[in-house]
Motif scaffolding. Sequence first.
Motif, mmCIF file in Angstrom:
data_model
loop_
_atom_site.group_PDB
_atom_site.id
_atom_site.type_symbol
_atom_site.label_atom_id
_atom_site.label_comp_id
_atom_site.label_asym_id
_atom_site.label_seq_id
_atom_site.Cartn_x
_atom_site.Cartn_y
_atom_site.Cartn_z
ATOM 1 N N PRO A 1 0.817 -1.221 0.000
ATOM 2 C CA PRO A 1 0.000 0.000 0.000
ATOM 3 C C PRO A 1 0.849 1.269 0.000
ATOM 4 O O PRO A 1 0.481 2.263 -0.619
ATOM 5 C CB PRO A 1 -0.824 -0.119 1.282
ATOM 6 C CG PRO A 1 -0.839 -1.571 1.614
ATOM 7 C CD PRO A 1 0.490 -2.092 1.144
ATOM 8 N N GLU A 2 1.995 1.209 0.709
ATOM 9 C CA GLU A 2 2.860 2.389 0.775
ATOM 10 C C GLU A 2 3.398 2.748 -0.607
ATOM 11 O O GLU A 2 3.427 3.924 -0.993
ATOM 12 C CB GLU A 2 4.016 2.145 1.746
ATOM 13 C CG GLU A 2 3.594 1.956 3.193
ATOM 14 C CD GLU A 2 3.306 0.502 3.544
ATOM 15 O OE1 GLU A 2 3.206 0.192 4.731
ATOM 16 O OE2 GLU A 2 3.166 -0.327 2.613
ATOM 17 N N GLU B 1 0.620 4.129 -2.803
ATOM 18 C CA GLU B 1 0.278 5.503 -2.397
ATOM 19 C C GLU B 1 1.280 6.508 -2.962
ATOM 20 O O GLU B 1 0.893 7.577 -3.460
ATOM 21 C CB GLU B 1 0.248 5.589 -0.863
ATOM 22 C CG GLU B 1 -0.157 6.940 -0.312
ATOM 23 C CD GLU B 1 1.010 7.888 -0.088
ATOM 24 O OE1 GLU B 1 0.862 9.099 -0.346
ATOM 25 O OE2 GLU B 1 2.082 7.408 0.317
ATOM 26 N N ASN C 1 -2.962 8.314 -4.131
ATOM 27 C CA ASN C 1 -4.208 7.960 -3.461
ATOM 28 C C ASN C 1 -3.928 7.520 -2.023
ATOM 29 O O ASN C 1 -2.860 6.994 -1.721
ATOM 30 C CB ASN C 1 -4.932 6.852 -4.227
ATOM 31 C CG ASN C 1 -5.706 7.398 -5.403
ATOM 32 O OD1 ASN C 1 -6.652 8.163 -5.234
ATOM 33 N ND2 ASN C 1 -5.301 7.026 -6.614
ATOM 34 N N VAL D 1 -3.802 5.777 1.815
ATOM 35 C CA VAL D 1 -3.702 4.436 2.376
ATOM 36 C C VAL D 1 -4.834 4.230 3.378
ATOM 37 O O VAL D 1 -5.483 5.181 3.818
ATOM 38 C CB VAL D 1 -2.336 4.224 3.073
ATOM 39 C CG1 VAL D 1 -1.209 4.259 2.061
ATOM 40 C CG2 VAL D 1 -2.111 5.269 4.167
ATOM 41 N N TYR D 2 -5.057 2.964 3.736
ATOM 42 C CA TYR D 2 -6.052 2.597 4.750
ATOM 43 C C TYR D 2 -5.300 2.001 5.924
ATOM 44 O O TYR D 2 -4.419 1.153 5.754
ATOM 45 C CB TYR D 2 -7.039 1.588 4.162
ATOM 46 C CG TYR D 2 -8.077 1.106 5.145
ATOM 47 C CD1 TYR D 2 -9.085 1.948 5.581
ATOM 48 C CD2 TYR D 2 -8.030 -0.202 5.636
ATOM 49 C CE1 TYR D 2 -10.039 1.504 6.492
ATOM 50 C CE2 TYR D 2 -8.986 -0.650 6.540
ATOM 51 C CZ TYR D 2 -9.984 0.204 6.966
ATOM 52 O OH TYR D 2 -10.923 -0.225 7.866
ATOM 53 N N VAL E 1 -0.509 0.738 8.394
ATOM 54 C CA VAL E 1 -1.021 0.727 7.023
ATOM 55 C C VAL E 1 -1.310 -0.705 6.608
ATOM 56 O O VAL E 1 -0.433 -1.576 6.650
ATOM 57 C CB VAL E 1 0.005 1.365 6.057
ATOM 58 C CG1 VAL E 1 -0.498 1.252 4.617
ATOM 59 C CG2 VAL E 1 0.242 2.823 6.423
ATOM 60 N N THR F 1 -5.050 0.247 0.694
ATOM 61 C CA THR F 1 -5.017 1.485 -0.090
ATOM 62 C C THR F 1 -6.362 1.700 -0.771
ATOM 63 O O THR F 1 -7.085 0.735 -1.064
ATOM 64 C CB THR F 1 -3.900 1.433 -1.148
ATOM 65 O OG1 THR F 1 -3.859 2.657 -1.868
ATOM 66 C CG2 THR F 1 -4.123 0.295 -2.137
ATOM 67 N N ASP F 2 -6.712 2.940 -1.001
ATOM 68 C CA ASP F 2 -7.949 3.296 -1.702
ATOM 69 C C ASP F 2 -7.637 3.644 -3.155
ATOM 70 O O ASP F 2 -6.559 4.157 -3.466
ATOM 71 C CB ASP F 2 -8.617 4.504 -1.041
ATOM 72 C CG ASP F 2 -9.101 4.203 0.369
ATOM 73 O OD1 ASP F 2 -9.247 3.017 0.704
ATOM 74 O OD2 ASP F 2 -9.315 5.161 1.133
ATOM 75 N N SER F 3 -8.586 3.389 -4.033
ATOM 76 C CA SER F 3 -8.501 3.822 -5.429
ATOM 77 C C SER F 3 -9.534 4.917 -5.622
ATOM 78 O O SER F 3 -10.746 4.650 -5.607
ATOM 79 C CB SER F 3 -8.763 2.653 -6.384
ATOM 80 O OG SER F 3 -7.755 1.668 -6.268
#
Length: 226
Positions: free
Chosen positions: A84-85, A88, A93, A95-96, A103, A106-108
Amino acid sequence: MSCPLIATADVFRVTRVDQCGSPITGPKNAFVAECFSSVAFNTNVDDGDDIEYKAANGKVCGFRKGCPTFRGFDVEINFFAVSPELIELLTGNPVYVDASGKVIGTDSCSLQCKSGFALELWAEVLGEECEEGAKGQWVYFLLPWVSNGMLGDLEIGSEAVTLQVTGSTRSGDAWGAGPYDVNRDVNGAPSPMLTPLGSTCHRRIFITDVPPPAPSCDYVAVPVAA
């Protein structure tokens, strides 16, 4: 000058840059990865318009070939690790995080056209004799400003999953000599680049015996340039 052969790509580093292309220092602004299959730099050129003067009888009275304009490079990064890092940093975008702030995803969301990153790549040199005390030689690639990072199509099935992020380079010299030691100074000590890129340049390639950074599975800090 030797004639090095490129063997394999070792690692790449992504560094967050601001809207002017300057590296952003501090924690959580870079990532070093080795689990990737390829990095492509595809030239983007406008061929220009040809000018031709043709008489009524069909004779060509004058002709000038259009002058191509170099727009930059279209970048394609194909990697395996679903970090995710890294996503990002490449796309901008968010991260969650879980309840502890770690972390985990990740979001799109929308395409972040104002965000950007610098991309460095180290590829092993094949068959070159190293200087005394050196641990190897690498061909070093720097693209100091890549924008419009976008995650490509994703298919989950029975085969290995590869993620692709695309982007396009921009010119500019805000990267300067860079915040990292990738070269050697006149005394042989590791140092940033000896000269910055020009304001119209999109990429630099050179040979170095300064080893690449170690891969990680988390953000790494960007130091303040000396």
